[in-house]
Write a protein that holds these residues in place. Structure first.
Motif, PDB file in Angstrom:
ATOM      1  N   GLN A 287      -5.960  -6.496   1.437  1.00  0.00           N
ATOM      2  CA  GLN A 287      -4.733  -5.905   0.921  1.00  0.00           C
ATOM      3  C   GLN A 287      -4.998  -4.926  -0.222  1.00  0.00           C
ATOM      4  OE1 GLN A 287      -1.526  -6.224   2.264  1.00  0.00           O
ATOM      5  NE2 GLN A 287      -2.830  -7.032   3.902  1.00  0.00           N
ATOM      6  N   ARG A 288      -6.070  -5.143  -0.978  1.00  0.00           N
ATOM      7  CA  ARG A 288      -6.426  -4.171  -2.014  1.00  0.00           C
ATOM      8  C   ARG A 288      -6.845  -2.841  -1.387  1.00  0.00           C
ATOM      9  NH1 ARG A 288      -8.310  -8.860  -4.696  1.00  0.00           N
ATOM     10  NH2 ARG A 288     -10.421  -8.693  -3.838  1.00  0.00           N
ATOM     11  N   LEU A 289      -7.599  -2.931  -0.298  1.00  0.00           N
ATOM     12  CA  LEU A 289      -8.009  -1.714   0.398  1.00  0.00           C
ATOM     13  C   LEU A 289      -6.801  -0.991   0.988  1.00  0.00           C
ATOM     14  CD1 LEU A 289     -10.300   0.097   1.377  1.00  0.00           C
ATOM     15  CD2 LEU A 289     -10.554  -1.402   3.363  1.00  0.00           C
ATOM     16  N   LEU A 290      -5.855  -1.745   1.539  1.00  0.00           N
ATOM     17  CA  LEU A 290      -4.653  -1.135   2.110  1.00  0.00           C
ATOM     18  C   LEU A 290      -3.793  -0.490   1.025  1.00  0.00           C
ATOM     19  CD1 LEU A 290      -3.574  -3.728   4.832  1.00  0.00           C
ATOM     20  CD2 LEU A 290      -4.941  -1.648   5.092  1.00  0.00           C
ATOM     21  N   GLN A 291      -3.755  -1.093  -0.154  1.00  0.00           N
ATOM     22  CA  GLN A 291      -3.001  -0.485  -1.246  1.00  0.00           C
ATOM     23  C   GLN A 291      -3.621   0.842  -1.646  1.00  0.00           C
ATOM     24  OE1 GLN A 291      -0.107  -1.136  -2.451  1.00  0.00           O
ATOM     25  NE2 GLN A 291      -0.214   0.504  -3.985  1.00  0.00           N
ATOM     26  N   ARG A 292      -4.956   0.896  -1.680  1.00  0.00           N
ATOM     27  CA  ARG A 292      -5.628   2.166  -1.962  1.00  0.00           C
ATOM     28  C   ARG A 292      -5.266   3.213  -0.904  1.00  0.00           C
ATOM     29  NH1 ARG A 292     -10.636  -0.693  -4.165  1.00  0.00           N
ATOM     30  NH2 ARG A 292     -10.861   0.146  -6.266  1.00  0.00           N
ATOM     31  N   LEU A 293      -5.232   2.797   0.354  1.00  0.00           N
ATOM     32  CA  LEU A 293      -4.893   3.726   1.431  1.00  0.00           C
ATOM     33  C   LEU A 293      -3.450   4.192   1.296  1.00  0.00           C
ATOM     34  CD1 LEU A 293      -5.497   5.219   4.008  1.00  0.00           C
ATOM     35  CD2 LEU A 293      -5.083   3.110   5.292  1.00  0.00           C
ATOM     36  N   ARG A 294      -2.544   3.288   0.945  1.00  0.00           N
ATOM     37  CA  ARG A 294      -1.137   3.657   0.749  1.00  0.00           C
ATOM     38  C   ARG A 294      -1.011   4.708  -0.350  1.00  0.00           C
ATOM     39  NH1 ARG A 294       0.437  -1.041  -0.089  1.00  0.00           N
ATOM     40  NH2 ARG A 294       1.272  -1.594   1.966  1.00  0.00           N
TER      41      ARG A 294
END
Length: 303
Positions: A287-294
């Motif tokens: 989820q941290r990686l997805l937040q960066r992508l967002r």
């Protein structure tokens, strides 16, 4: 025994009303859908379609089978996810799938940042288009997070067993050779693009179908001089002065010289980017990686 893949295809045919629409949603060709439905009729011994010269309409038996298929396929998805989860719990790897334009332009930077923060994290990455990515999820492949997109009103359907996390928009933009001097205008009209040469997608995928529908709705009939699904190649062809192209913003990093990004309000099309997460994909550090992508997708918007 009935093939679950055929049942899933039947469900989409009944929902959407045609072989072609189901094919687009599931990532097949219309002929492959027709073959699956013929096989399902043969395996079940039931006539599922009234076929004409150019059409096939579901019978009442097909509608009843599709109604029951919802529960059956839901149980199968849950079974596959439960079994796959046992293996995931014993692995320290984060298994991810992403599509080419993200992998080429954005993902390397995100991975470098993530691995700098968490050097012990092991990521196994697969690069493929959304259709096979969703099929892999249905088939129980060990993927924790699959990054996919939907274009316009079309798009894939995915298993109920995954959690769909919306990441943001990726707008299409018009690229033109600087030699055309259209960048000198704050707003470019459709009339200024009439008769110009274009590089378009290959036919048969959701991008090309939606782009062609958009252009037709605006009465813009592009003079197609090339077809290419590699955005980096298309950008280089634009830079040569060869033609214009219609490319998502996420693919516009590090554009070559002599390329202009135009403001054409009538040509508005968006990729909606989603992360399809299994139970492990909903945990950290995914989820941290997805937040960066967002955040990256939001910053990519050119306005």
């Amino acid at each position: 025994m009935l093939n679950p893949v055929h049942l899933r295809t039947l469900l989409e045919v009944v929902r959407l009303g045609s072989f072609a629409a189901a094919a687009n949603r599931l990532g097949y060709t219309p002929s492959a859908v027709s073959q699956q439905m013929t096989a399902l009729e043969s395996d079940s011994g039931i006539q599922l379609f009234d076929r004409g010269a150019r059409s096939a309409h579901p019978t009442r038996a097909a509608e009843v089978m599709a109604e029951h298929a919802v529960a059956v396929l839901g149980e199968l998805d849950a079974l596959i996810e439960a079994a796959a989860g046992v293996d995931r719990e014993t692995s320290g790897e984060l298994r991810m799938s992403t599509y080419a334009s993200l992998a080429h332009q954005i993902f390397p930077t995100l991975l470098a940042e993530q691995l700098a923060d968490e050097p012990s994290l092991a990521i196994r990455l697969t690069v493929r288009d959304p259709s096979p990515a969703v099929q892999a999820l249905r088939n129980g492949e060990d993927i924790d997070v699959s990054l996919v997109y939907r274009v316009g009103e079309s798009g894939l359907s995915w298993p109920d067993s995954v959690s769909a996390v919306y990441l943001g928009e990726d707008r299409y933009r018009v690229l033109a050779p600087t030699s055309w001097k259209l960048h000198e205008y704050d707003i470019v009209t459709l009339e200024q693009l009439v008769g110009r040469p274009w590089i378009m997608h290959h036919s048969g995928n959701s991008d090309s179908d939606e782009i062609e529908t958009l252009f037709a709705a605006q009465s813009l009939r592009p003079r197609v001089v090339a077809r290419c699904d590699d955005f980096a190649v298309s950008a280089k062809l634009v830079a040569s002065g060869y033609a214009a192209a219609f490319i998502p913003e996420a693919a516009l990093r590090n554009l070559p010289d002599n390329v202009s990004v135009l403001q054409v309000p009538e040509l508005m099309l968006v990729r909606h980017v989603w992360a399809l997460c299994t139970q492990r994909g909903m945990q950290q550090p995914a989820q941290r990686l997805l937040q960066r992508l967002r955040e990256t997708l939001a910053a990519t918007t050119l306005g």
